[in-house]
Design a protein around this motif. Structure first.
Motif, PDB file in Angstrom:
ATOM      1  N   ALA A 181       0.828  -1.204   0.000  1.00  0.00           N
ATOM      2  CA  ALA A 181       0.000   0.000   0.000  1.00  0.00           C
ATOM      3  C   ALA A 181       0.865   1.258   0.000  1.00  0.00           C
ATOM      4  O   ALA A 181       0.558   2.239  -0.685  1.00  0.00           O
ATOM      5  CB  ALA A 181      -0.921  -0.014   1.219  1.00  0.00           C
ATOM      6  N   GLN A 182       1.971   1.221   0.741  1.00  0.00           N
ATOM      7  CA  GLN A 182       2.866   2.378   0.790  1.00  0.00           C
ATOM      8  C   GLN A 182       3.587   2.571  -0.540  1.00  0.00           C
ATOM      9  O   GLN A 182       3.849   3.707  -0.958  1.00  0.00           O
ATOM     10  CB  GLN A 182       3.884   2.198   1.915  1.00  0.00           C
ATOM     11  N   LEU A 183       3.914   1.463  -1.235  1.00  0.00           N
ATOM     12  CA  LEU A 183       4.619   1.570  -2.518  1.00  0.00           C
ATOM     13  C   LEU A 183       3.809   2.363  -3.530  1.00  0.00           C
ATOM     14  O   LEU A 183       4.359   3.144  -4.305  1.00  0.00           O
ATOM     15  CB  LEU A 183       4.905   0.171  -3.080  1.00  0.00           C
ATOM     16  N   GLY A 184       2.496   2.144  -3.514  1.00  0.00           N
ATOM     17  CA  GLY A 184       1.648   2.824  -4.477  1.00  0.00           C
ATOM     18  C   GLY A 184       1.633   4.332  -4.315  1.00  0.00           C
ATOM     19  O   GLY A 184       1.255   5.056  -5.245  1.00  0.00           O
ATOM     20  N   LYS A 185       2.055   4.818  -3.161  1.00  0.00           N
ATOM     21  CA  LYS A 185       2.050   6.258  -2.897  1.00  0.00           C
ATOM     22  C   LYS A 185       3.406   6.911  -3.151  1.00  0.00           C
ATOM     23  O   LYS A 185       3.535   8.123  -3.026  1.00  0.00           O
ATOM     24  CB  LYS A 185       1.636   6.519  -1.445  1.00  0.00           C
ATOM     25  N   LYS A 186       4.414   6.116  -3.469  1.00  0.00           N
ATOM     26  CA  LYS A 186       5.765   6.651  -3.607  1.00  0.00           C
ATOM     27  C   LYS A 186       5.987   7.259  -4.989  1.00  0.00           C
ATOM     28  O   LYS A 186       5.448   6.787  -5.988  1.00  0.00           O
ATOM     29  CB  LYS A 186       6.810   5.572  -3.341  1.00  0.00           C
ATOM     30  N   GLU A 187       6.822   8.293  -5.014  1.00  0.00           N
ATOM     31  CA  GLU A 187       7.194   8.941  -6.262  1.00  0.00           C
ATOM     32  C   GLU A 187       8.300   8.150  -6.965  1.00  0.00           C
ATOM     33  O   GLU A 187       8.947   7.293  -6.371  1.00  0.00           O
ATOM     34  CB  GLU A 187       7.679  10.370  -5.992  1.00  0.00           C
ATOM     35  N   LYS A 188       8.508   8.472  -8.236  1.00  0.00           N
ATOM     36  CA  LYS A 188       9.528   7.784  -9.035  1.00  0.00           C
ATOM     37  C   LYS A 188      10.903   7.868  -8.377  1.00  0.00           C
ATOM     38  O   LYS A 188      11.654   6.882  -8.330  1.00  0.00           O
ATOM     39  CB  LYS A 188       9.574   8.404 -10.435  1.00  0.00           C
ATOM     40  N   GLN A 189      11.241   9.036  -7.837  1.00  0.00           N
ATOM     41  CA  GLN A 189      12.556   9.211  -7.216  1.00  0.00           C
ATOM     42  C   GLN A 189      12.714   8.305  -5.996  1.00  0.00           C
ATOM     43  O   GLN A 189      13.776   7.733  -5.766  1.00  0.00           O
ATOM     44  CB  GLN A 189      12.743  10.675  -6.810  1.00  0.00           C
ATOM     45  N   GLN A 190      11.638   8.164  -5.231  1.00  0.00           N
ATOM     46  CA  GLN A 190      11.690   7.298  -4.052  1.00  0.00           C
ATOM     47  C   GLN A 190      11.827   5.835  -4.452  1.00  0.00           C
ATOM     48  O   GLN A 190      12.560   5.070  -3.815  1.00  0.00           O
ATOM     49  CB  GLN A 190      10.437   7.504  -3.208  1.00  0.00           C
ATOM     50  N   LEU A 191      11.103   5.452  -5.511  1.00  0.00           N
ATOM     51  CA  LEU A 191      11.221   4.069  -6.000  1.00  0.00           C
ATOM     52  C   LEU A 191      12.631   3.801  -6.501  1.00  0.00           C
ATOM     53  O   LEU A 191      13.199   2.728  -6.252  1.00  0.00           O
ATOM     54  CB  LEU A 191      10.206   3.826  -7.117  1.00  0.00           C
ATOM     55  N   GLY A 192      13.198   4.778  -7.206  1.00  0.00           N
ATOM     56  CA  GLY A 192      14.568   4.616  -7.702  1.00  0.00           C
ATOM     57  C   GLY A 192      15.562   4.449  -6.573  1.00  0.00           C
ATOM     58  O   GLY A 192      16.518   3.668  -6.678  1.00  0.00           O
ATOM     59  N   ALA A 193      15.341   5.178  -5.465  1.00  0.00           N
ATOM     60  CA  ALA A 193      16.245   5.059  -4.318  1.00  0.00           C
ATOM     61  C   ALA A 193      16.182   3.667  -3.706  1.00  0.00           C
ATOM     62  O   ALA A 193      17.188   3.147  -3.210  1.00  0.00           O
ATOM     63  CB  ALA A 193      15.901   6.115  -3.267  1.00  0.00           C
ATOM     64  N   MET A 194      15.010   3.045  -3.750  1.00  0.00           N
ATOM     65  CA  MET A 194      14.872   1.690  -3.213  1.00  0.00           C
ATOM     66  C   MET A 194      15.617   0.671  -4.073  1.00  0.00           C
ATOM     67  O   MET A 194      16.015  -0.390  -3.588  1.00  0.00           O
ATOM     68  CB  MET A 194      13.393   1.303  -3.139  1.00  0.00           C
ATOM     69  N   LEU A 195      15.794   0.999  -5.352  1.00  0.00           N
ATOM     70  CA  LEU A 195      16.497   0.098  -6.275  1.00  0.00           C
ATOM     71  C   LEU A 195      17.948   0.513  -6.445  1.00  0.00           C
ATOM     72  O   LEU A 195      18.563   0.279  -7.479  1.00  0.00           O
ATOM     73  CB  LEU A 195      15.793   0.091  -7.630  1.00  0.00           C
ATOM     74  N   ASP A 196      18.487   1.119  -5.411  1.00  0.00           N
ATOM     75  CA  ASP A 196      19.899   1.516  -5.415  1.00  0.00           C
ATOM     76  C   ASP A 196      20.749   0.277  -5.224  1.00  0.00           C
ATOM     77  O   ASP A 196      20.849  -0.261  -4.124  1.00  0.00           O
ATOM     78  CB  ASP A 196      20.140   2.530  -4.289  1.00  0.00           C
ATOM     79  N   GLU A 197      21.351  -0.181  -6.312  1.00  0.00           N
ATOM     80  CA  GLU A 197      22.061  -1.459  -6.281  1.00  0.00           C
ATOM     81  C   GLU A 197      23.412  -1.352  -5.586  1.00  0.00           C
ATOM     82  O   GLU A 197      23.970  -0.272  -5.417  1.00  0.00           O
ATOM     83  CB  GLU A 197      22.290  -1.975  -7.704  1.00  0.00           C
ATOM     84  N   ASP A 198      23.931  -2.501  -5.245  1.00  0.00           N
ATOM     85  CA  ASP A 198      25.304  -2.603  -4.765  1.00  0.00           C
ATOM     86  C   ASP A 198      26.221  -2.103  -5.876  1.00  0.00           C
ATOM     87  O   ASP A 198      26.189  -2.618  -6.991  1.00  0.00           O
ATOM     88  CB  ASP A 198      25.602  -4.076  -4.448  1.00  0.00           C
ATOM     89  N   PRO A 199      27.053  -1.090  -5.604  1.00  0.00           N
ATOM     90  CA  PRO A 199      27.917  -0.537  -6.665  1.00  0.00           C
ATOM     91  C   PRO A 199      28.784  -1.596  -7.333  1.00  0.00           C
ATOM     92  O   PRO A 199      29.030  -1.536  -8.534  1.00  0.00           O
ATOM     93  CB  PRO A 199      28.768   0.494  -5.915  1.00  0.00           C
ATOM     94  N   GLY A 200      29.228  -2.572  -6.564  1.00  0.00           N
ATOM     95  CA  GLY A 200      30.054  -3.628  -7.154  1.00  0.00           C
ATOM     96  C   GLY A 200      29.293  -4.438  -8.177  1.00  0.00           C
ATOM     97  O   GLY A 200      29.823  -4.765  -9.248  1.00  0.00           O
ATOM     98  N   LEU A 201      28.024  -4.758  -7.875  1.00  0.00           N
ATOM     99  CA  LEU A 201      27.209  -5.511  -8.825  1.00  0.00           C
ATOM    100  C   LEU A 201      26.886  -4.676 -10.055  1.00  0.00           C
ATOM    101  O   LEU A 201      26.877  -5.183 -11.185  1.00  0.00           O
ATOM    102  CB  LEU A 201      25.910  -5.955  -8.152  1.00  0.00           C
ATOM    103  N   MET A 202      26.613  -3.376  -9.833  1.00  0.00           N
ATOM    104  CA  MET A 202      26.334  -2.502 -10.971  1.00  0.00           C
ATOM    105  C   MET A 202      27.523  -2.440 -11.912  1.00  0.00           C
ATOM    106  O   MET A 202      27.384  -2.542 -13.133  1.00  0.00           O
ATOM    107  CB  MET A 202      25.994  -1.096 -10.465  1.00  0.00           C
ATOM    108  N   GLU A 203      28.697  -2.306 -11.324  1.00  0.00           N
ATOM    109  CA  GLU A 203      29.913  -2.224 -12.143  1.00  0.00           C
ATOM    110  C   GLU A 203      30.140  -3.528 -12.895  1.00  0.00           C
ATOM    111  O   GLU A 203      30.504  -3.526 -14.073  1.00  0.00           O
ATOM    112  CB  GLU A 203      31.106  -1.904 -11.242  1.00  0.00           C
ATOM    113  N   LYS A 204      29.906  -4.634 -12.197  1.00  0.00           N
ATOM    114  CA  LYS A 204      30.102  -5.941 -12.840  1.00  0.00           C
ATOM    115  C   LYS A 204      29.109  -6.125 -13.985  1.00  0.00           C
ATOM    116  O   LYS A 204      29.484  -6.589 -15.073  1.00  0.00           O
ATOM    117  CB  LYS A 204      29.917  -7.058 -11.804  1.00  0.00           C
TER     118      LYS A 204
END
Length: 612
Positions: free
Chosen positions: A565-588
């Motif tokens: 229910a809370q996810l449906g109220k979040k803005e795009k920027q907030q959703l993007g922050a939740m998908l902040d990956e491990d930098p090592g995995l992103m680089e790989k």
């Protein structure tokens, strides 16, 4: 059919791209599958001069002893006529060198950066690309000169270290060996030929180059070698005349030196009949033609390797997870998909598909019964305590028949002891559920790339479990209170309220006295104990049901409902922050994606260029 330059030029570009992406070492890499030419020779064999003659530029460091102390991967790219010559280093990709004296200095500085200003060597290569209309497309690897003794300032193992480094290149089946030997020395003592014979006994991969023909003793020549009588190779020997030291001191232009070399062979009484097959320009064309032929022969195996590698990269990308779309809808879909994956793993733990759910049954089957057995009913229902409680309940008016108020007080206080084990069962199951949440997050492969989302799910699940625990605690305490609020009357109606009456007055008087004796209070304690035991059996069954209903069932049904229910109220920027990956995995993943693009492009271009 494609031209020779286009095919080899393509291979050069692919090799350079492989190097940029770090795919240039290791068995099974694309770099290893693509042929190149390794330049091998002893110190002072004229190896550097041959390279400079092929390039047509004076760009290599000079000096005595070991000058080449790191492998130099030299890629030559033929450009259109009229374009200026320039060079690029892989370690300085944004700089174009048009001054080849600066190229020489950069090679020296980059060598010193790894080895220091010593005479030590390193197997870390320097990658240099030269673009010129005066070259053929070719990849050459200049290796340290083979030596027989260590000089001052070098480790004793330097001789073996250099040979091992050179072998690591020439052992590869895709490596073409350019064996440099000076004409003014006996070919039987040539370090380059000796090593080439060991790694390529058939001579299929070896090209022999004879330098310093102009420095041989007067009246002698090298025709026995050049014509293959002294040492036969499958490919023809090529004679080279390098610039003299006087020419080097006078900075004689390399193009002028090439013309002088051609003139030498054409006018030589010894080598005139071989002039068309001698010289640095002929050597470059010969190597380029052979390299093109080798590439064509190996195209099927190269394509097979590329396809295999593409499959492996795709599998690894699937494991790491594909890149997430930038729009809010894609991000929300991804988060919900991750949550569902976690929920599946969590349910498997509870339902027996994964270990852990059995620990909840352990709470009901072992922990709860053990806690109930430890309750202090023996002390609470002792004769002394029963007398005390009954007397206090009677007040100033002792009971007339049965001490009903005493019974109620004893039962009520006894049932209160059940609250402890009931709450402990709720807390124990809560801890099991929390641990299963933690394990489920760790075991959900899709979540591993998103540490922030892992933390958010853990926090949301933790909040839900706290609410379920509160509901569970209220429910089990309510069960205990329900037992206290209304006693089972039938149980007490079956109990004898007093001893049977006798016709003997003396006996009746004795019975009245027994009502206040120790046996009387012992009987009361026994009756209460029997009733408490009956309630204990009931709670032993009803507490697990309440715990499962309020905690386990709800955890399976609605663990993340509020989070959704809370996810449906979040803005795009907030959703993007939740998908902040491990930098090592992103680089790989970024590196793998670039490699995948490189391999696909290489496959398509090799197919197109080789067979059109």
């Amino acid at each position: 059919m494609a031209t020779m330059e286009s095919l080899i030029g393509l291979v050069n570009r692919i090799q350079r791209a492989c190097t940029v992406l770090g795919d240039h070492g290791g068995e099974g890499s694309l770099w290893e599958a693509l042929p190149s030419v390794a330049v091998v020779g002893g110190q002072s064999s004229g190896k550097s001069s041959v390279l400079e003659s092929v390039v047509g530029r004076d760009f290599l460091p000079r000096g005595s002893g070991i000058v080449t102390r790191r492998p130099l991967v030299l890629q030559l790219h033929k450009t259109n006529d009229g374009q200026p010559d320039y060079a690029e280093f892989l370690h300085a990709p944004r700089r174009k060198y048009t001054d080849f004296a600066a190229v020489r200095k950069e090679i020296q500085d980059e060598t010193d950066r790894i080895t220091g200003k010593t005479k030590q060597i390193s197997n870390i290569p320097i990658h240099l690309s030269i673009y010129s209309p005066n070259v053929v497309n070719l990849t050459l690897v200049d290796l340290p000169g083979l030596t027989k003794v260590a000089v001052e300032g070098q480790q004793e193992s330097i001789v073996e270290d250099i040979e091992n480094m050179v072998r690591s290149f020439v052992d590869k089946p895709n490596c073409i060996i350019l064996a440099i030997s000076p004409a003014n020395q006996d070919i039987a003592t040539s370090d380059a030929i000796k090593l080439a014979r060991e790694v390529d006994p058939s001579g299929e991969r070896t090209f022999g180059v004879l330098t310093k023909l102009d420095l041989m003793d007067k009246g002698t020549n090298a025709l026995d070698v050049l014509e293959g009588r002294s040492y036969r190779l499958q490919h023809p020997w090529v004679g080279i005349v390098n610039r003299s030291q006087a020419d080097i001191n006078k900075n004689v232009d390399m193009i002028a030196a090439r013309r002088k070399e051609v003139e030498y062979f054409q006018t030589s009484p010894d080598y005139g009949h071989l002039a068309h097959k001698m010289g640095s320009e002929y050597l470059a064309k010969l190597l380029s033609q052979h390299l093109e032929m080798v590439i064509r022969q190996r195209i099927p195996s190269i394509i097979a390797l590329i396809n295999k590698t593409i499959d492996e990269i795709n599998a690894e990308l699937d494991l790491l997870g594909r890149p997430i779309g930038s729009d809010g809808g894609a991000q929300l879909y991804t988060i919900l998909d991750m949550c569902r994956a976690f929920d599946r793993v969590f349910r498997e733990h509870l339902d027996g598909g994964r270990p852990g759910g059995d620990r909840i049954y352990g709470v009901f089957d072992h922990q709860l019964p053990a806690a109930l057995k430890k309750l202090p009913f023996d002390r609470h229902l002792s004769v002394q305590n029963v007398r005390k409680v009954v007397s206090e309940a009677d007040g100033y008016q002792p009971h007339l028949i049965a001490p009903e108020q005493g019974y109620k007080r004893l039962i009520d206080s006894s049932l209160g002891y059940f609250k402890g084990p009931a709450e402990a069962s709720v807390d124990a199951v809560h801890l099991v559920l929390k641990d299963l949440v933690r394990k489920s997050i760790g075991e959900t492969e899709e979540l591993k790339r998103f540490p922030t989302l892992q933390a958010d799910i853990a926090a949301a699940a933790g909040e839900s479990l706290e609410r379920f625990r509160d509901d569970g605690r209220k429910t089990v305490l309510r069960l205990v209170d329900m037992e206290s609020s209304y006693l089972t009357v039938e149980f007490f109606r079956k109990l004898p309220t007093e001893p049977e009456k006798s016709t003997n007055p003396t006996a009746n008087n004795s019975n009245n006295m027994d009502r206040y004796s120790e046996n009387h209070f012992r009987r009361i304690g026994s009756n209460v104990s029997a009733y408490v035991g009956m309630v204990c059996d009931t709670l032993k069954n009803s507490i697990p049901k309440a715990v499962v209903y309020c905690q386990v069932r709800e955890a399976k049904r609605s663990l993340l409902n509020r989070f959704y229910a809370q996810l449906g109220k979040k803005e795009k920027q907030q959703l993007g922050a939740m998908l902040d990956e491990d930098p090592g995995l992103m680089e790989k993943r970024d590196g793998l994606a670039k490699k995948l693009e490189l391999y696909k492009k290489a496959r398509d271009e090799i197919d197109a260029v080789a067979w059109k």
